[in-house]
Scaffold this motif. Sequence first.
Motif, PDB file in Angstrom:
ATOM      1  N   LEU A 218     104.140  74.194  -5.031  1.00  0.00           N
ATOM      2  CA  LEU A 218     102.960  73.334  -4.929  1.00  0.00           C
ATOM      3  C   LEU A 218     102.299  73.462  -3.560  1.00  0.00           C
ATOM      4  CD1 LEU A 218     104.321  70.072  -6.617  1.00  0.00           C
ATOM      5  CD2 LEU A 218     102.605  71.621  -7.572  1.00  0.00           C
ATOM      6  N   ASP A 219     103.116  73.515  -2.508  1.00  0.00           N
ATOM      7  CA  ASP A 219     102.586  73.620  -1.141  1.00  0.00           C
ATOM      8  C   ASP A 219     101.802  74.915  -0.933  1.00  0.00           C
ATOM      9  OD1 ASP A 219     103.696  71.211  -0.419  1.00  0.00           O
ATOM     10  OD2 ASP A 219     105.495  72.095   0.477  1.00  0.00           O
ATOM     11  N   SER A 220     102.132  75.941  -1.717  1.00  0.00           N
ATOM     12  CA  SER A 220     101.513  77.253  -1.507  1.00  0.00           C
ATOM     13  C   SER A 220     100.214  77.463  -2.289  1.00  0.00           C
ATOM     14  CB  SER A 220     102.500  78.359  -1.887  1.00  0.00           C
ATOM     15  OG  SER A 220     102.669  78.411  -3.294  1.00  0.00           O
ATOM     16  N   LEU A 221      99.847  76.504  -3.150  1.00  0.00           N
ATOM     17  CA  LEU A 221      98.634  76.672  -3.951  1.00  0.00           C
ATOM     18  C   LEU A 221      97.404  76.672  -3.047  1.00  0.00           C
ATOM     19  CD1 LEU A 221      99.322  74.406  -7.069  1.00  0.00           C
ATOM     20  CD2 LEU A 221     100.035  76.761  -6.617  1.00  0.00           C
ATOM     21  N   LYS A 222      96.475  77.581  -3.338  1.00  0.00           N
ATOM     22  CA  LYS A 222      95.299  77.764  -2.498  1.00  0.00           C
ATOM     23  C   LYS A 222      94.115  76.942  -3.007  1.00  0.00           C
ATOM     24  CE  LYS A 222      96.318  82.414  -0.746  1.00  0.00           C
ATOM     25  NZ  LYS A 222      97.736  82.230  -0.830  1.00  0.00           N
ATOM     26  N   SER A 223      93.340  76.437  -2.076  1.00  0.00           N
ATOM     27  CA  SER A 223      92.158  75.656  -2.414  1.00  0.00           C
ATOM     28  C   SER A 223      91.193  76.474  -3.267  1.00  0.00           C
ATOM     29  CB  SER A 223      91.445  75.200  -1.148  1.00  0.00           C
ATOM     30  OG  SER A 223      92.264  74.336  -0.394  1.00  0.00           O
ATOM     31  N   GLY A 224      90.595  75.822  -4.243  1.00  0.00           N
ATOM     32  CA  GLY A 224      89.582  76.459  -5.071  1.00  0.00           C
ATOM     33  C   GLY A 224      90.119  77.326  -6.191  1.00  0.00           C
ATOM     34  N   GLU A 225      91.440  77.507  -6.278  1.00  0.00           N
ATOM     35  CA  GLU A 225      92.031  78.338  -7.330  1.00  0.00           C
ATOM     36  C   GLU A 225      92.531  77.469  -8.479  1.00  0.00           C
ATOM     37  OE1 GLU A 225      91.745  81.416  -7.353  1.00  0.00           O
ATOM     38  OE2 GLU A 225      91.655  82.157  -5.291  1.00  0.00           O
ATOM     39  N   VAL A 226      92.614  78.074  -9.668  1.00  0.00           N
ATOM     40  CA  VAL A 226      93.130  77.378 -10.846  1.00  0.00           C
ATOM     41  C   VAL A 226      94.406  78.090 -11.289  1.00  0.00           C
ATOM     42  CG1 VAL A 226      92.629  76.553 -13.170  1.00  0.00           C
ATOM     43  CG2 VAL A 226      90.767  76.817 -11.519  1.00  0.00           C
ATOM     44  N   TYR A 227      95.497  77.342 -11.358  1.00  0.00           N
ATOM     45  CA  TYR A 227      96.816  77.911 -11.644  1.00  0.00           C
ATOM     46  C   TYR A 227      97.352  77.375 -12.973  1.00  0.00           C
ATOM     47  CZ  TYR A 227      96.889  79.089  -6.639  1.00  0.00           C
ATOM     48  OH  TYR A 227      96.586  79.587  -5.400  1.00  0.00           O
ATOM     49  N   MET A 228      98.357  78.107 -13.485  1.00  0.00           N
ATOM     50  CA  MET A 228      99.068  77.652 -14.680  1.00  0.00           C
ATOM     51  C   MET A 228     100.564  77.807 -14.466  1.00  0.00           C
ATOM     52  SD  MET A 228      98.746  78.845 -18.695  1.00  0.00           S
ATOM     53  CE  MET A 228      99.138  80.579 -18.387  1.00  0.00           C
ATOM     54  N   PHE A 229     101.307  76.755 -14.799  1.00  0.00           N
ATOM     55  CA  PHE A 229     102.767  76.774 -14.788  1.00  0.00           C
ATOM     56  C   PHE A 229     103.239  76.632 -16.231  1.00  0.00           C
ATOM     57  CE2 PHE A 229     106.825  74.464 -14.774  1.00  0.00           C
ATOM     58  CZ  PHE A 229     107.598  75.302 -13.976  1.00  0.00           C
ATOM     59  N   VAL A 230     104.163  77.478 -16.660  1.00  0.00           N
ATOM     60  CA  VAL A 230     104.634  77.478 -18.051  1.00  0.00           C
ATOM     61  C   VAL A 230     106.147  77.243 -18.083  1.00  0.00           C
ATOM     62  CG1 VAL A 230     104.852  78.815 -20.176  1.00  0.00           C
ATOM     63  CG2 VAL A 230     102.818  79.087 -18.734  1.00  0.00           C
ATOM     64  N   GLU A 231     106.571  76.264 -18.870  1.00  0.00           N
ATOM     65  CA  GLU A 231     108.006  76.041 -19.056  1.00  0.00           C
ATOM     66  C   GLU A 231     108.277  75.431 -20.433  1.00  0.00           C
ATOM     67  OE1 GLU A 231     110.942  76.477 -18.679  1.00  0.00           O
ATOM     68  OE2 GLU A 231     111.210  77.505 -16.762  1.00  0.00           O
ATOM     69  N   HIS A 232     109.559  75.124 -20.676  1.00  0.00           N
ATOM     70  CA  HIS A 232     110.026  74.728 -22.008  1.00  0.00           C
ATOM     71  C   HIS A 232     110.942  73.511 -21.903  1.00  0.00           C
ATOM     72  CE1 HIS A 232     109.141  79.035 -21.896  1.00  0.00           C
ATOM     73  NE2 HIS A 232     108.800  78.937 -23.170  1.00  0.00           N
ATOM     74  N   PRO A 233     110.378  72.316 -21.882  1.00  0.00           N
ATOM     75  CA  PRO A 233     111.221  71.115 -21.797  1.00  0.00           C
ATOM     76  C   PRO A 233     112.014  70.882 -23.086  1.00  0.00           C
ATOM     77  CG  PRO A 233     108.921  70.652 -21.208  1.00  0.00           C
ATOM     78  CD  PRO A 233     108.944  71.989 -21.857  1.00  0.00           C
ATOM     79  N   ALA A 234     113.181  70.261 -22.924  1.00  0.00           N
ATOM     80  CA  ALA A 234     113.963  69.778 -24.073  1.00  0.00           C
ATOM     81  C   ALA A 234     114.863  68.649 -23.580  1.00  0.00           C
ATOM     82  CB  ALA A 234     114.792  70.897 -24.700  1.00  0.00           C
ATOM     83  N   GLN A 235     115.384  67.887 -24.517  1.00  0.00           N
ATOM     84  CA  GLN A 235     116.284  66.788 -24.167  1.00  0.00           C
ATOM     85  C   GLN A 235     117.715  67.303 -23.999  1.00  0.00           C
ATOM     86  OE1 GLN A 235     115.437  64.337 -27.645  1.00  0.00           O
ATOM     87  NE2 GLN A 235     114.445  62.811 -26.342  1.00  0.00           N
ATOM     88  N   ASP A 236     118.490  66.565 -23.244  1.00  0.00           N
ATOM     89  CA  ASP A 236     119.901  66.879 -23.042  1.00  0.00           C
ATOM     90  C   ASP A 236     120.710  66.231 -24.166  1.00  0.00           C
ATOM     91  OD1 ASP A 236     122.358  67.586 -22.082  1.00  0.00           O
ATOM     92  OD2 ASP A 236     122.294  66.298 -20.315  1.00  0.00           O
ATOM     93  N   VAL A 237     120.627  66.838 -25.373  1.00  0.00           N
ATOM     94  CA  VAL A 237     121.276  66.276 -26.562  1.00  0.00           C
ATOM     95  C   VAL A 237     122.025  67.373 -27.303  1.00  0.00           C
ATOM     96  CG1 VAL A 237     119.610  64.399 -26.831  1.00  0.00           C
ATOM     97  CG2 VAL A 237     119.165  66.612 -27.913  1.00  0.00           C
ATOM     98  N   SER A 238     122.881  66.959 -28.224  1.00  0.00           N
ATOM     99  CA  SER A 238     123.762  67.908 -28.914  1.00  0.00           C
ATOM    100  C   SER A 238     122.997  68.945 -29.720  1.00  0.00           C
ATOM    101  CB  SER A 238     124.738  67.153 -29.823  1.00  0.00           C
ATOM    102  OG  SER A 238     124.037  66.386 -30.790  1.00  0.00           O
TER     103      SER A 238
END
Length: 293
Positions: A218-238
């Motif tokens: 986050l600290d490294s993001l540059k002003s005026g740019e548009v970024y995308m972060f991609v991940e895969h959340p899930a619950q901690d379940v059986s």
Amino acid sequence: MIKDFTLYMIFILSILAMKRSFAQETPKLIIRSDDIGSFSAANHAIIETYKNGITTSVELMINCPWAPEAIKLLEEFPDLDVGVHLMITSEWENVKWRPLTEVPSLVDDNGYFYSFIYPNQNVPNAAILEHNWKLEDIEKEFRAQIEMAKKLVPRISHISTHMGCGNMHQDVKNMLAKLSIEYDLPQDYDYGLKMFPNIQLNKQKDFDAKVSAFLDGLDSLKSGEVYMFVEHPAQDVSEMEHVGHEGYRNVRQDRSEVTKLLTHPKIKERILNLGIELIDFKSIDYKSIKEKS
């Protein structure tokens, strides 16, 4: 008196101009949570990261058995941006997914999608590219998934592809570009987004290290740019305990930590303090981007 008032107004207008300038220059960030529909544990975790975290866009896998539940959840949050996540793989060992259409070149002897796009040295003969795939089959299946997604979630705003299947061959890329125009659904990479810095979450030694790495990103993001972060959340379940394939076994821990990451108070606070604007695909003026390109 008039002179003082004039100076005061100039000062106020200057401050407002500075604020507008800052707003224009602030980094923008899409947090894309993939694979809603894949598992109930993914559905509820993704919604949690939207309600109480930083997710701004979700990608729907319409073929999967938990897609009906995902669609019901999405109906509760009509402002949540949704993309159709086109899929032609079934990567997990203990749960398998099938096409919506009859596409014999894309499935194994049991009628399931092949596990991977590209050959996996640990699992021979399990990738689409190791077989005689047909472009017309991929187009047929992509069309069916797009049309079903649009029918069940009319606000679908864009197209993304699972495991990079849209880039597996130039012919597939060309075909998908045609479908994007036909269905008036931009592809995620049509927006000219920069990828969030490569923080290698899966290689961090523990969860605190993951949080630290994300904060550094986050600290490294540059002003005026548009970024995308991609991940895969899930619950901690059986449900997630035995989800995996050769080369990726710690799915339950890994994806539950993604959920914790995207709802972490330190991360939300850092985004606020840095003035990073969280946005989604539907808020971007795609047509103006297209005209400039």
